[in-house]
Write an enzyme that holds these catalytic residues in place. Structure first.
Site, PDB file in Angstrom:
ATOM      1  N   ASP A  66       0.839  -1.208   0.000  1.00 50.42           N
ATOM      2  CA  ASP A  66       0.000   0.000   0.000  1.00 50.42           C
ATOM      3  C   ASP A  66       0.872   1.257   0.000  1.00 50.42           C
ATOM      4  O   ASP A  66       1.745   1.399   0.848  1.00 50.42           O
ATOM      5  CB  ASP A  66      -0.914   0.001   1.227  1.00 50.42           C
ATOM      6  CG  ASP A  66      -1.940  -1.125   1.153  1.00 50.42           C
ATOM      7  OD1 ASP A  66      -2.493  -1.343   0.069  1.00 50.42           O
ATOM      8  OD2 ASP A  66      -2.160  -1.790   2.177  1.00 50.42           O
ATOM      9  N   ASP A 102       2.961   0.277  -8.447  1.00 52.93           N
ATOM     10  CA  ASP A 102       2.433   1.135  -9.518  1.00 52.93           C
ATOM     11  C   ASP A 102       2.568   2.601  -9.118  1.00 52.93           C
ATOM     12  O   ASP A 102       2.205   3.481  -9.899  1.00 52.93           O
ATOM     13  CB  ASP A 102       0.942   0.850  -9.740  1.00 52.93           C
ATOM     14  CG  ASP A 102       0.148   1.196  -8.502  1.00 52.93           C
ATOM     15  OD1 ASP A 102       0.461   0.637  -7.439  1.00 52.93           O
ATOM     16  OD2 ASP A 102      -0.760   2.050  -8.575  1.00 52.93           O
ATOM     17  N   PHE A 145      -3.654  -3.190 -12.588  1.00 56.45           N
ATOM     18  CA  PHE A 145      -2.951  -1.945 -12.920  1.00 56.45           C
ATOM     19  C   PHE A 145      -2.447  -1.952 -14.365  1.00 56.45           C
ATOM     20  O   PHE A 145      -2.477  -0.922 -15.032  1.00 56.45           O
ATOM     21  CB  PHE A 145      -1.786  -1.700 -11.954  1.00 56.45           C
ATOM     22  CG  PHE A 145      -2.207  -1.410 -10.538  1.00 56.45           C
ATOM     23  CD1 PHE A 145      -3.339  -0.652 -10.269  1.00 56.45           C
ATOM     24  CD2 PHE A 145      -1.464  -1.883  -9.462  1.00 56.45           C
ATOM     25  CE1 PHE A 145      -3.728  -0.379  -8.955  1.00 56.45           C
ATOM     26  CE2 PHE A 145      -1.851  -1.615  -8.150  1.00 56.45           C
ATOM     27  CZ  PHE A 145      -2.983  -0.864  -7.902  1.00 56.45           C
TER      28      PHE A 145
HETATM   29  C1  LIG Z   1      -2.511  -3.283  -3.091  1.00 58.86           C
HETATM   30  S1  LIG Z   1      -2.744  -4.800  -2.229  1.00 58.86           S
HETATM   31  C2  LIG Z   1      -1.735  -5.922  -3.160  1.00 58.86           C
HETATM   32  C3  LIG Z   1      -2.187  -7.371  -2.989  1.00 58.86           C
HETATM   33  C4  LIG Z   1      -1.341  -8.415  -3.717  1.00 58.86           C
HETATM   34  N1  LIG Z   1       0.021  -8.430  -3.179  1.00 58.86           N
HETATM   35  C5  LIG Z   1      -1.296  -8.190  -5.203  1.00 58.86           C
HETATM   36  O1  LIG Z   1      -0.234  -7.795  -5.704  1.00 58.86           O
HETATM   37  O2  LIG Z   1      -2.299  -8.412  -5.861  1.00 58.86           O
HETATM   38  C6  LIG Z   1      -1.757  -4.482  -0.781  1.00 58.86           C
HETATM   39  C7  LIG Z   1      -1.894  -5.596   0.235  1.00 58.86           C
HETATM   40  O3  LIG Z   1      -0.858  -5.438   1.202  1.00 58.86           O
HETATM   41  C8  LIG Z   1      -1.372  -5.745   2.475  1.00 58.86           C
HETATM   42  N2  LIG Z   1      -0.493  -5.068   3.429  1.00 58.86           N
HETATM   43  C9  LIG Z   1      -0.217  -3.744   3.453  1.00 58.86           C
HETATM   44  N3  LIG Z   1       0.671  -3.470   4.419  1.00 58.86           N
HETATM   45  C10 LIG Z   1       0.953  -4.648   5.014  1.00 58.86           C
HETATM   46  C11 LIG Z   1       1.796  -5.012   6.085  1.00 58.86           C
HETATM   47  N4  LIG Z   1       2.531  -4.089   6.724  1.00 58.86           N
HETATM   48  N5  LIG Z   1       1.847  -6.315   6.448  1.00 58.86           N
HETATM   49  C12 LIG Z   1       1.098  -7.245   5.803  1.00 58.86           C
HETATM   50  N6  LIG Z   1       0.280  -6.958   4.760  1.00 58.86           N
HETATM   51  C13 LIG Z   1       0.209  -5.673   4.385  1.00 58.86           C
HETATM   52  C14 LIG Z   1      -2.811  -5.231   2.423  1.00 58.86           C
HETATM   53  O4  LIG Z   1      -3.630  -5.891   3.369  1.00 58.86           O
HETATM   54  C15 LIG Z   1      -3.214  -5.563   0.988  1.00 58.86           C
HETATM   55  O5  LIG Z   1      -3.810  -6.857   0.917  1.00 58.86           O
END
Ligand SMILES: C[S@@+](CC[C@H](N)C(=O)[O-])C[C@H]1O[C@@H](n2cnc3c(N)ncnc32)[C@H](O)[C@@H]1O
Length: 159
Positions: A66, A102, A145
């Protein structure tokens, strides 16, 4: 993770996310068959990696973390110096870290974290719109994306 675990049945994969919803998606029975070499863990990534033993993981994939675009949320970004240090500690010799985003601003910030770090990687490669490892694979967000025509930045660092 499912595709990778099918491609490399002799390696073990662990998908980590701190949101249950994503982990449940990965465990749907039908088209997403459960592989014996794949497991999912609900955990915060930095917390998880700090529990791992030194030089014990062949590869890390940090895929579309994120970006937290609002300034006041930036401290929630996972790709920070402590995370990088921990990933490096846990990677086995010649292991690699593959990162995809992205978000151009986050990508610039990641490069700054790498540049400021004292880690001496064997190699660092970057590219735009060209996956550096397993080029035929796409994560859910990567597919989304790409279809939107967004530029995707990749980094690969080898220990
Ligand atoms: C934009 S989504 C991407 C999901 C997947 N990796 C993909 O590429 O399709 C970001 C994911 O990262 C997880 N996430 C964000 N920060 C995290 C953290 N510190 N530890 C574990 N998961 C995290 C969120 O819950 C979310 O499911």
């Amino acid at each position: 993770m499912l595709a990778l675990s099918k491609l490399f049945p002799n390696l073990n994969f662990l998908g980590v996310d701190y949101v249950d919803r994503w982990l449940r998606k990965g465990t749907l029975p039908e088209e997403k068959q459960i592989q014996p070499n794949l497991a999912f863990l609900r955990a915060e990534s930095l917390n998880f990696v700090t529990t791992c033993r030194d030089e014990n993981v062949a590869a890390f994939y940090v895929q579309f973390p994120d970006p937290w675009p609002k300034r006041r949320h930036r401290r929630r970004r996972v790709f920070e110096s402590r995370f990088l240090d921990e990933l490096y500690r846990v990677l086995s010799p010649n292991g690699f870290l593959h990162v995809a985003t992205d978000d151009h601003d986050y990508f610039t910030a990641m490069r700054a974290v790498i540049a400021a770090s004292e880690i001496s990687w064997r190699s660092v490669r970057e590219s735009v719109n060209q996956r550096l490892v397993h080029p035929a694979l796409k994560t859910l967000y990567e597919a989304k994306f790409s279809a939107m025509g967004k530029d995707i930045h990749y980094l690969e660092m080898r220990k």
